[in-house]
Design an enzyme around this catalytic site. Structure first.
Site, PDB file in Angstrom:
ATOM      1  CD  GLU A  74      -2.852  -1.227   2.588  1.00  0.00           C
ATOM      2  OE1 GLU A  74      -3.671  -1.277   2.596  1.00  0.00           O
ATOM      3  OE2 GLU A  74      -2.175  -0.861   3.673  1.00  0.00           O
TER       4      GLU A  74
HETATM    5  C1  TNX Z   1      -4.567  -3.899   4.559  1.00  0.00           C
HETATM    6  S1  TNX Z   1      -3.068  -6.142   4.029  1.00  0.00           S
HETATM    7  C2  TNX Z   1      -3.363  -3.636   4.985  1.00  0.00           C
HETATM    8  C3  TNX Z   1      -3.001  -3.139   6.420  1.00  0.00           C
HETATM    9  C4  TNX Z   1      -4.545  -2.628   7.277  1.00  0.00           C
HETATM   10  C5  TNX Z   1      -5.582  -4.069   6.878  1.00  0.00           C
HETATM   11  C6  TNX Z   1      -6.678  -3.875   7.705  1.00  0.00           C
HETATM   12  C7  TNX Z   1      -2.095  -5.157   4.245  1.00  0.00           C
HETATM   13  C8  TNX Z   1      -0.651  -5.735   3.614  1.00  0.00           C
HETATM   14  N1  TNX Z   1      -2.281  -4.066   4.556  1.00  0.00           N
HETATM   15  O1  TNX Z   1      -2.568  -1.564   6.469  1.00  0.00           O
HETATM   16  O2  TNX Z   1      -4.315  -2.567   8.416  1.00  0.00           O
HETATM   17  O3  TNX Z   1      -5.746  -3.999   5.486  1.00  0.00           O
HETATM   18  O4  TNX Z   1      -7.447  -5.068   7.485  1.00  0.00           O
END
Ligand code: TNX
Length: 488
Positions: free
Chosen positions: A294
């Site tokens: 992300e």
């Molecule tokens: C996605 S899954 C994220 C996290 C969040 C989560 C909440 C991933 C690699 N990153 O930053 O906490 O969703 O479900």
């Protein structure tokens, strides 16, 4: 599975019922010598706490723990007969797994239960794991959990034969591990968490303590330093890591994707090398996780340049690098880099394609599909805690109803290092929150990670889950009484 004699979670490779029972209440000692002795002592302490039995550990006893060759790799053979119990394995880790099975064969009881209730039905079990990496992830950044909480969770993982705890140590809302030479990371960057109320951090000694405790439960710690996004706490602590030299304020919300290290700043790479070097030195396990997810405010070309350098720095520590599957976008990962897949059981976007690059590069994948393995999703629309973004709520039935070899085309057991159940903590602030979100779904994921591939029959799982729930209750672990299970 489907074998009606099977009573434990995760389901053993084979379990056959015998005649009669062994009355543990009449045992006088545990036989466990040399490398088996620590597991013997561990079992003795569990039996003391769980059922009030005081068994000395020595050369002889009705309950024998034996290390010898000839048993399944990573597993054990367990024989409960009217005359005694014999648990045998190639090594202490196998014995430890067998000890967890034995716990579940005992009637759930409290320390004041009468010894007459300690009959264990005769059975023969031969067992070994499907995957080498059977993980849980705990996000200690969004909400901080102290050393004692983490140890408690480690004990819960052991019960289910999980053998990896991935600690998500840094994020926008908090930096949780002391790094020498960078004191503001924890003094300032560790002082907040989601929703306010202060944060916290681990000193390096705290972290060593967690690692050692985990090792005593045959659990490996995988530390994650999430880069280059999810870094607001670091940027707020050290403005020299930003491109404009201005420290952003600390952050207590739950948005993602707004922060990034400055990619064209050499100081960034000194920081990364210092942090990853210290984390690797503190970590005896073979893996270091550098996030990479992300990074929505890092331009693509910057992201690729950063991942190339940061993954090289991570590999230079001597550890095997792990990254979330987005890191597969980089054509320049160190050979053998492991990808952690967090898209859905039906892959979306480029998730399948970028995940396969880890395999092409000589690495493997860890599967943590968000729609089934994320312990922070709501159970149903009425859940007070949890998120919904991963295809809505995740029931226990959904957590149980998938197979790792059926998620990505061309990716079977040989390409999979294992399976992981992440627990992100945006909405989870206390140990009770954590436990009631993890349990019982983590039992479903543990079975998927350990037990042989086969039809996943919830009707066969549910009665075992009900029995497991009685053990959880006896251990004082709160859990969600999900529908479809005849909880006792
Ligand atoms: C996605 S899954 C994220 C996290 C969040 C989560 C909440 C991933 C690699 N990153 O930053 O906490 O969703 O479900």
């Amino acid at each position: 599975m489907g074998n009606t004699a099977v009573t434990v979670i995760p389901a053993p490779v084979s379990q056959v019922a015998g005649d009669g029972a062994f009355d543990l209440g009449r045992a006088r000692a545990i036989a466990a010598i040399a490398d088996a002795a620590p597991v013997g002592e561990y079992l003795a302490s569990l039996l003391r706490a769980a059922v009030g039995l005081h068994l000395p550990v020595g050369n002889d006893g009705e309950l024998a723990l034996v290390i010898e060759p000839g048993h399944p790799d990573g597993g054990y053979d367990l024989e409960v007969a009217p005359g005694g119990i014999r648990l045998a394995a190639n090594d202490a880790a196998g014995l430890f797994a067998g000890a967890q099975t034995l716990r579940q064969l005992l009637p759930p009881a409290s320390a004041n239960a009468s010894a007459t209730s300690l009959a264990i039905a005769a059975t023969t079990i031969s067992d070994h794991p499907r995957f080498a990496y059977r993980g849980a992830m705990l996000d200690v950044a969004r909400h901080f959990f102290g050393v004692e909480d983490v140890k408690r969770y480690i004990d819960h993982l052991a019960l289910l034969k999980l053998n990896v705890l991935h600690l998500h140590l840094t994020d926008d809302q908090g930096w949780r591990l002391e790094i020498e030479g960078w004191p503001r990371l924890t003094e300032h960057g560790g002082s907040t968490q989601v929703g306010g109320g202060g944060g916290g951090f681990y000193t390096q000694d705290d972290y060593r303590d967690i690692v050692a405790y985990a090792a005593s439960r045959f659990i490996t710690i995988v530390p994650e330093i999430d880069l280059p996004g999810h870094t607001n706490a670091a940027l707020s602590s050290y403005p020299e890591l930003t491109c404009d030299g201005t420290a952003p304020p600390l952050y207590e919300g739950i948005e993602v994707g707004f922060s990034s290290l400055c990619i064209d700043n050499e100081r960034t790479y000194e920081f990364v090398a210092d942090v990853l070097g210290q984390v690797a030195a503190l970590t005896p396990g073979p893996w270091i996780h550098i996030g990479g997810d992300e990074a929505l405010s890092t331009p693509e070309t910057d992201y690729l340049r950063f991942i190339e350098r940061a993954s090289g720095i991570a590999a230079a520590t001597g550890k095997t690098v792990i990254g979330w599957h987005e890191m597969g976008r980089s054509p320049a990962l160190p050979a053998g880099t492991v990808g952690e897949y967090w898209s859905f059981t039906t892959p979306e976007g480029d998730a399948a394609e970028v995940s396969r690059r880890f395999i092409d590069g000589g690495g493997q994948l860890i599967l943590a599909p968000a729609d089934v393995a994320y312990l922070d999703m709501k159970y149903d629309e009425s859940s007070a805690l949890g998120l919904l973004w991963a295809k809505g709520p995740t029931s226990v039935q959904e957590a149980y109803g998938w197979d790792p070899a059926e998620v990505l085309p061309g990716v079977g057991d040989a390409q999979l290092l294992g399976v992981e159940a992440p627990l992100w903590t945006e909405t989870i602030a206390s140990m009770e929150d954590l436990e009631s979100m993890a349990f019982p779904r983590i039992a479903a994921i543990a079975e998927i990670a350990w037990s042989p591939r086969g039809p996943r029959d919830f009707a066969g799982f549910a009665p075992r889950l009900a029995a497991f729930g009685a053990h959880l209750a006896a251990l004082g672990i709160p859990f969600h009484r999900a529908p479809g299970v005849a909880w006792r």
